[in-house]
Design a protein around this motif. Sequence first.
Motif, PDB file in Angstrom:
ATOM      1  N   GLY A  89      30.303  33.518 -21.554  1.00  0.00           N
ATOM      2  CA  GLY A  89      29.184  33.924 -22.392  1.00  0.00           C
ATOM      3  C   GLY A  89      29.598  34.644 -23.668  1.00  0.00           C
ATOM      4  N   LYS A 146      29.027  26.881 -16.793  1.00  0.00           N
ATOM      5  CA  LYS A 146      29.615  27.796 -15.806  1.00  0.00           C
ATOM      6  C   LYS A 146      29.710  27.147 -14.435  1.00  0.00           C
ATOM      7  CE  LYS A 146      28.351  32.301 -17.769  1.00  0.00           C
ATOM      8  NZ  LYS A 146      27.551  33.512 -17.507  1.00  0.00           N
ATOM      9  N   GLU A 147      28.695  26.393 -14.053  1.00  0.00           N
ATOM     10  CA  GLU A 147      28.735  25.718 -12.747  1.00  0.00           C
ATOM     11  C   GLU A 147      29.871  24.700 -12.688  1.00  0.00           C
ATOM     12  OE1 GLU A 147      27.209  26.435  -9.830  1.00  0.00           O
ATOM     13  OE2 GLU A 147      26.662  28.194 -11.017  1.00  0.00           O
ATOM     14  N   GLU A 158      24.325  30.459 -25.372  1.00  0.00           N
ATOM     15  CA  GLU A 158      23.466  30.271 -24.194  1.00  0.00           C
ATOM     16  C   GLU A 158      22.902  28.850 -24.133  1.00  0.00           C
ATOM     17  OE1 GLU A 158      22.128  31.553 -20.660  1.00  0.00           O
ATOM     18  OE2 GLU A 158      23.151  32.941 -22.012  1.00  0.00           O
ATOM     19  N   ASP A 159      22.588  28.294 -25.300  1.00  0.00           N
ATOM     20  CA  ASP A 159      21.989  26.957 -25.356  1.00  0.00           C
ATOM     21  C   ASP A 159      23.000  25.894 -25.801  1.00  0.00           C
ATOM     22  OD1 ASP A 159      22.211  27.893 -27.948  1.00  0.00           O
ATOM     23  OD2 ASP A 159      20.247  27.153 -28.590  1.00  0.00           O
ATOM     24  N   GLN A 205      25.917  17.786 -14.341  1.00  0.00           N
ATOM     25  CA  GLN A 205      25.984  19.053 -15.077  1.00  0.00           C
ATOM     26  C   GLN A 205      24.623  19.423 -15.638  1.00  0.00           C
ATOM     27  OE1 GLN A 205      29.053  19.297 -18.062  1.00  0.00           O
ATOM     28  NE2 GLN A 205      28.228  21.159 -18.964  1.00  0.00           N
ATOM     29  N   ASP A 207      32.348  34.153 -15.898  1.00  0.00           N
ATOM     30  CA  ASP A 207      31.297  34.920 -16.570  1.00  0.00           C
ATOM     31  C   ASP A 207      31.686  35.326 -17.987  1.00  0.00           C
ATOM     32  OD1 ASP A 207      29.443  34.725 -14.508  1.00  0.00           O
ATOM     33  OD2 ASP A 207      30.291  36.454 -13.470  1.00  0.00           O
ATOM     34  N   ARG A 263      33.092  26.674 -12.361  1.00  0.00           N
ATOM     35  CA  ARG A 263      33.243  27.187 -10.983  1.00  0.00           C
ATOM     36  C   ARG A 263      33.675  26.075 -10.033  1.00  0.00           C
ATOM     37  NH1 ARG A 263      28.490  30.395 -12.491  1.00  0.00           N
ATOM     38  NH2 ARG A 263      29.218  32.542 -12.697  1.00  0.00           N
ATOM     39  N   GLY A 303      23.028  23.835 -20.959  1.00  0.00           N
ATOM     40  CA  GLY A 303      23.368  25.154 -21.461  1.00  0.00           C
ATOM     41  C   GLY A 303      24.576  25.807 -20.824  1.00  0.00           C
ATOM     42  N   LEU A 304      24.687  27.099 -21.100  1.00  0.00           N
ATOM     43  CA  LEU A 304      25.798  27.897 -20.596  1.00  0.00           C
ATOM     44  C   LEU A 304      25.830  27.908 -19.075  1.00  0.00           C
ATOM     45  CD1 LEU A 304      28.165  29.846 -21.068  1.00  0.00           C
ATOM     46  CD2 LEU A 304      26.480  31.687 -21.304  1.00  0.00           C
ATOM     47  N   SER A 305      24.682  27.976 -18.443  1.00  0.00           N
ATOM     48  CA  SER A 305      24.672  28.006 -16.970  1.00  0.00           C
ATOM     49  C   SER A 305      25.245  26.718 -16.394  1.00  0.00           C
ATOM     50  CB  SER A 305      23.268  28.274 -16.437  1.00  0.00           C
ATOM     51  OG  SER A 305      22.388  27.241 -16.826  1.00  0.00           O
ATOM     52  N   GLY A 306      24.950  25.574 -17.009  1.00  0.00           N
ATOM     53  CA  GLY A 306      25.518  24.306 -16.551  1.00  0.00           C
ATOM     54  C   GLY A 306      27.022  24.266 -16.731  1.00  0.00           C
TER      55      GLY A 306
END
Length: 135
Positions: free
Chosen positions: A27, A51-52, A32-33, A43, A24, A55, A46-49
């Motif tokens: 960020g 992070k996954e 974010e983008d 994948q 986390d 992880r 963005g940031l969420s991809g």
Amino acid sequence: MNAEGNKQIVCRFIEEAINRGDVDAAGAYVAEDVVELEPFPGQGPGLSGLKEVLRGLLIAFPDMRWTVEEQIAEADKVLTRFIWTGTHRAAFFGVPAMGKPVTVWGMVIDRLENGKIKETRILMDALGLMKQLGA
């Protein structure tokens, strides 16, 4: 931000988000983008991809540790040559946990904007990794 400051941002991202396992925290260093120019299979954007992916790597290699071997920075880009080590403790791209230690080399080219990584391209010895896993 100058070239030296950009190198520090990349190093802090590696230390906090990867080596300390605080996904986390990414960020604080990644937009974010963010655009991954060479995404991992499956994948997301963005940031969420990102992070996954982190992880997933930390599940498969919970003791993963990145060591920065060299950095070169110019204007808004930073090239980081690294080696990461870890022990394969969970399935990774279809390869069941082997309990084997691995050592992987690679480079990542990051472009920073407004103090955050906005664009990234990782080049890693994926074939060498899969060979070490017995795939």
